[in-house]
Scaffold this motif. Structure first.
Motif, PDB file in Angstrom:
ATOM      1  N   ALA A  25       0.668  -1.210   0.030  1.00  0.00           N
ATOM      2  CA  ALA A  25       0.113  -0.009   0.113  1.00  0.00           C
ATOM      3  C   ALA A  25       0.666   1.268   0.007  1.00  0.00           C
ATOM      4  O   ALA A  25       0.160   2.380  -0.012  1.00  0.00           O
ATOM      5  N   ASP A  26       2.120   0.944   0.190  1.00  0.00           N
ATOM      6  CA  ASP A  26       3.080   2.217  -0.004  1.00  0.00           C
ATOM      7  C   ASP A  26       3.302   2.821  -1.403  1.00  0.00           C
ATOM      8  O   ASP A  26       4.084   2.067  -2.247  1.00  0.00           O
ATOM      9  N   PRO A  27       2.733   3.877  -1.755  1.00  0.00           N
ATOM     10  CA  PRO A  27       3.019   4.451  -3.273  1.00  0.00           C
ATOM     11  C   PRO A  27       4.551   4.736  -3.485  1.00  0.00           C
ATOM     12  O   PRO A  27       5.013   4.362  -4.672  1.00  0.00           O
ATOM     13  N   PRO A 143      11.041   4.291   4.917  1.00  0.00           N
ATOM     14  CA  PRO A 143      10.291   3.429   5.643  1.00  0.00           C
ATOM     15  C   PRO A 143      10.183   2.085   4.908  1.00  0.00           C
ATOM     16  O   PRO A 143      10.491   0.883   5.585  1.00  0.00           O
ATOM     17  N   PHE A 144      10.111   2.229   3.609  1.00  0.00           N
ATOM     18  CA  PHE A 144       9.764   1.046   3.130  1.00  0.00           C
ATOM     19  C   PHE A 144      11.229  -0.014   2.815  1.00  0.00           C
ATOM     20  O   PHE A 144      11.099  -1.315   2.799  1.00  0.00           O
ATOM     21  N   ARG A 150      14.252  -5.792   6.866  1.00  0.00           N
ATOM     22  CA  ARG A 150      13.930  -6.411   8.204  1.00  0.00           C
ATOM     23  C   ARG A 150      12.882  -7.556   7.821  1.00  0.00           C
ATOM     24  O   ARG A 150      12.905  -8.693   8.374  1.00  0.00           O
ATOM     25  N   LEU A 151      12.376  -7.713   6.767  1.00  0.00           N
ATOM     26  CA  LEU A 151      11.442  -8.935   6.127  1.00  0.00           C
ATOM     27  C   LEU A 151      12.416 -10.098   5.841  1.00  0.00           C
ATOM     28  O   LEU A 151      12.290 -11.138   5.769  1.00  0.00           O
ATOM     29  N   ASN A 152      13.645  -9.512   5.180  1.00  0.00           N
ATOM     30  CA  ASN A 152      14.828 -10.568   4.834  1.00  0.00           C
ATOM     31  C   ASN A 152      15.753 -10.631   5.982  1.00  0.00           C
ATOM     32  O   ASN A 152      17.172 -10.730   5.516  1.00  0.00           O
ATOM     33  N   LYS A 153      15.297 -10.773   7.041  1.00  0.00           N
ATOM     34  CA  LYS A 153      16.514 -11.160   8.249  1.00  0.00           C
ATOM     35  C   LYS A 153      17.351 -10.253   8.451  1.00  0.00           C
ATOM     36  O   LYS A 153      18.710 -10.552   9.106  1.00  0.00           O
ATOM     37  N   SER A 154      17.195  -8.796   8.110  1.00  0.00           N
ATOM     38  CA  SER A 154      18.274  -7.802   8.467  1.00  0.00           C
ATOM     39  C   SER A 154      17.741  -7.286  10.040  1.00  0.00           C
ATOM     40  O   SER A 154      16.653  -6.929  10.257  1.00  0.00           O
TER      41      SER A 154
END
Length: 388
Positions: A25-27, A143-144, A150-154
């Motif tokens: 939802a992030d443009p 932010p994106f 952080r989704l990819n284990k960072s």
């Protein structure tokens, strides 16, 4: 327990669906993706393409509800990106890594995104769990980007703090998190050997990073703490660095004016070029665990340097650059490229190296040469038992 690490840790499985929904939802994220996929159409037709891309991604990611599932889903894209921008990736030393043992991978640092991506690529294809990746908050201005990483284990390293107390507290938290990850969660960690990329090709371990690992366990000796973390030296060698011209330019300006101001968006540009730019061949070497033979951070840094620089794969271009380098070391017995490589391999390297020299303004060329020549000097000094 995990509450104390919430500000820096990667996302957990149960958080994945909500974060993916936020991203889709992030443009700004969708705009970036549109420009990456359709560079020519993004301007005039961005308004049309963004919702189409979001819809397609929602379909593709509808059933993704864990970090592992997300990595499986994006792996083909990573492989495609890796294979498109290289002439092949090879690795050595993976046989020393045991399944079920968490490691602290300490690697040389040349590229912001691709260094950990290539380590992940090697480890994933060897059937081992990928490490959690340390990434500086200076690269997470949007932010994106933070969500994606952080989704990819960072996990986040707070570098942009200025106050001494804030810095100390951030390092303390980071130290506790890394120790907790390895000893409690059983999860490997990847971190660069120094803050910032080695722009002059001189890969050195910063002892401050090694001291940081010890900070949260001060009641134990440095040797005991570091010995318990299964430290693995990792050498990442790129035949060609897509950002070499930009690095030569920065070093040249820094040398002549004393400072260098990054332009807005410069980090984003080097991330994009680092991912998509031509790298030639890439080799990743995993050294044996370094668990003893040191008493303090200085000794350990020197030991890690020997392993990382010794494990570096030197390509023909490195020897070609070394032969042109004003600062080459006459005491070292360095063979010529002709003595080491086949004629066709050498001819290809000569052409590519000449193309890079020609594209580089004359006053910046010594800095381009230095980037490729320094690893040769370092490795042959180690071979000769000389101090670095």
């Amino acid at each position: 327990m995990m509450g104390e690490f919430d500000s820096i840790r990667p996302y957990a499985d149960h958080e994945v669906p909500a974060v993916l929904a936020r991203l889709l939802a992030d443009p700004i994220f969708l705009g970036t993706l549109t420009r990456f996929r359709f560079p020519r159409l993004a301007g005039p037709f961005g308004w049309l393409l963004k919702p189409l891309i979001a819809h397609r991604l929602r379909q593709q990611l509808a059933d993704v509800n864990s970090v592992g599932a997300l990595q499986e889903r994006i792996e083909p894209y990573i492989d495609h990106t890796v294979e498109r921008a290289t002439d092949g990736v090879t690795y050595s030393g993976l046989e020393q890594l045991k399944a079920g043992t968490p490691y602290l991978f300490l690697a040389n640092h040349r590229d912001i995104v691709m260094d950990p991506a290539f380590v992940n690529y090697a480890v994933f294809h060897a059937g081992l769990p990928t490490p959690r990746i340390a990434i500086g908050d200076n690269l997470l201005q949007r932010p994106f980007v933070s969500d994606l990483m952080r989704l990819n284990k960072s996990f986040i390293v707070h570098r942009s703090l200025t106050g001494r107390r804030e810095k100390l507290a951030a390092f303390q938290l980071l130290s506790a998190y890394i120790n907790h990850s390895i000893r409690v969660d059983g999860q490997s960690i990847w971190i660069a050997q120094a803050e910032g990329r080695a722009k002059d090709g001189d890969d050195r371990t910063d002892s401050a990073i090694l001291k940081m690992f010890h900070m949260s366990r001060k009641d134990e000796t440095f040797a005991d703490v570091l010995g318990s973390l299964n430290l693995i030296p990792v050498s990442i060698s790129y035949e060609y660095d897509p950002c070499d011209q930009a690095k030569a330019r920065e070093l040249s300006i820094r040398a002549s004016t004393g400072s260098y101001e990054k332009a807005p968006g410069e980090d984003d540009a080097s991330i994009a070029l680092g991912i998509t730019g031509y790298k030639g061949r890439v080799h990743i070497h995993f050294g044996a665990p370094v668990i003893a033979g040191f008493e303090d951070a200085k000794q350990l840094a020197s030991l890690m340097d020997q392993h990382i620089l010794g494990g570096y794969r030197l390509f023909p271009v490195h020897y070609l650059a070394y032969s042109q380098w004003d600062e080459r070391d006459s005491a070292l017995q360095v063979p010529t490229a002709e003595q080491l490589f086949a004629a066709d391999e050498l001819a290809k390297a000569r052409g590519e190296w000449q193309r890079r020299l020609d594209a580089c303004p004359v006053e910046q060329r010594p800095w381009l040469i230095r980037q490729y020549a320094t690893p040769v000097r370092n490795q042959y000094r180690i071979k000769a038992g000389l101090p670095l």
